[in-house]
Design a protein around this motif. Structure first.
Motif, PDB file in Angstrom:
ATOM      1  N   GLY A  13       0.798  -1.219   0.000  1.00  0.00           N
ATOM      2  CA  GLY A  13       0.000   0.000   0.000  1.00  0.00           C
ATOM      3  C   GLY A  13       0.826   1.262   0.000  1.00  0.00           C
ATOM      4  O   GLY A  13       2.062   1.235  -0.083  1.00  0.00           O
ATOM      5  N   GLN A  32      -8.145   5.314  -6.063  1.00  0.00           N
ATOM      6  CA  GLN A  32      -9.156   4.270  -5.852  1.00  0.00           C
ATOM      7  C   GLN A  32      -9.925   4.000  -7.143  1.00  0.00           C
ATOM      8  O   GLN A  32     -10.156   2.845  -7.509  1.00  0.00           O
ATOM      9  CB  GLN A  32     -10.118   4.696  -4.736  1.00  0.00           C
ATOM     10  N   VAL A  42      -9.004  -2.496  -3.623  1.00  0.00           N
ATOM     11  CA  VAL A  42      -8.310  -1.430  -2.888  1.00  0.00           C
ATOM     12  C   VAL A  42      -9.126  -1.041  -1.662  1.00  0.00           C
ATOM     13  O   VAL A  42     -10.358  -0.987  -1.703  1.00  0.00           O
ATOM     14  CB  VAL A  42      -8.065  -0.203  -3.791  1.00  0.00           C
ATOM     15  N   TYR A 108      -5.167  -3.863  -1.765  1.00  0.00           N
ATOM     16  CA  TYR A 108      -4.125  -2.843  -1.792  1.00  0.00           C
ATOM     17  C   TYR A 108      -4.615  -1.684  -0.926  1.00  0.00           C
ATOM     18  O   TYR A 108      -5.756  -1.245  -1.053  1.00  0.00           O
ATOM     19  CB  TYR A 108      -3.863  -2.384  -3.228  1.00  0.00           C
TER      20      TYR A 108
END
Length: 322
Positions: A13, A32, A42, A108
């Motif tokens: 991340g 995003q 995500v 993520y």
């Protein structure tokens, strides 16, 4: 994600940091959307207790744990002191954060962080949070956003360089510095096509026949009448006189090229002339470390090609494989 568990899977991340108003929340929203388009799961984590308007889908919100208005009201603290208290409170409640993050394995992560510079330059609370995440097998990159309008003011740009360097050294994460809001930069003044660095040398070389007219007995080379000392002195003179009247171009700021130009440019201002030695020492520290550079970003441009370079740099820093 338990601490000390070697068998747990890695998580990747970005921690999105930077001064107030630099576009951190907008960046998280755009990232995003981009990751959704390429089919990547995500999770956005809001770690800013003062952030009340979030355009993105927030999976974990620190407001469930603590909010800045409550701290200011109950403890009679100002906004800066309140934010520091909130980060220290988060540090003391790692179990809450761990429980929330465990629900999104395989995602993520984007951590939207507060906009207080002290938290990234010398206070340890957020740094300790990032260190704890690393113990939980998170591999993170710091994405440090800076408003691009600082490029239009050399004095402010030196301050940005110092802040960025201090942040890089303090946070101790793989790091990408980003010039945000590039679509708005020309509202503050156009970046010129100044003759700096390579451009100036190319221009000087094209004028070599003109420079050859200058001769000095001590500088003659094999009877050609060329004075090398005078030649290079004239090159330097042309570099200065042709570079300073115009604004520096974008490459100068993103690559953080020879900062002596910046010091000389500031010295042309009567106010900054008195602080030339201070500026020289600040620039000397920045160049000695040779760590700071920037990636320009227009978050409104959502094409994959444009986002690819920025996203790739962030993912490489966090050891993510496409």
């Amino acid at each position: 994600m338990s601490e000390g568990s070697k068998g747990s899977s890695l998580a990747f991340g970005q921690v999105v940091i930077g001064p107030p108003g630099s576009g951190k929340t907008t960046y998280c929203h755009g990232m995003q959307e981009f990751m959704g388009r390429i089919g990547r799961k995500v999770t956005v984590v809001n770690l800013d207790p003062a952030n009340e308007v979030m355009p993105y889908q927030c999976a974990v919100d620190i407001a469930e744990l603590i909010t800045l208005p409550d701290v200011m009201e109950n403890l009679k603290l100002g906004p800066n002191g309140g934010l520091i208290y909130c980060m220290e409170y988060l540090e003391a409640n790692f179990d809450w954060l761990q429980e929330k993050l465990a629900a999104f394995r395989g995602h993520y992560y984007l951590f939207d962080c507060p906009g207080q510079v002290e938290l990234y330059t010398h206070h340890d609370a957020l740094k300790n949070v990032f260190a704890q995440l690393a113990k939980w097998n998170f591999r993170l990159a710091a994405v440090h956003l800076v408003d691009s309008h600082y490029c239009t003011d050399p004095g402010k740009f030196i301050s940005v360089l110092c802040t960025s360097l201090s942040t890089m050294l303090h946070v101790e994460l793989p790091h990408v510095n980003v010039l945000s809001k590039m679509d708005l930069i020309e509202q503050y003044g156009k970046l010129g096509k100044s003759l700096c660095k390579r451009d100036t040398w190319n221009w000087a070389a094209s004028g070599v026949n003109y420079l050859f007219r200058y001769r000095d007995v001590q500088g003659d080379v094999q009877g050609t009448g060329v004075n090398l000392t005078g030649f290079f002195n004239l090159q330097i003179a042309f570099r200065v006189s042709w570079c300073f009247p115009a604004a520096f171009n974008l490459d100068y700021y993103t690559e953080v090229l020879d900062l002596s130009y910046l010091v000389d440019h500031l010295a042309s201002d009567p106010f900054f002339r008195n602080y030339r030695r201070l500026n020289e020492k600040l620039v000397e520290v920045i160049e000695d470390y040779s760590l700071v550079s920037f990636v320009p970003l227009n978050v409104q441009v959502m094409q994959q090609e444009e986002w690819g370079r920025e996203n790739r740099e962030c993912w490489i820093c966090s050891q993510q494989v496409w």
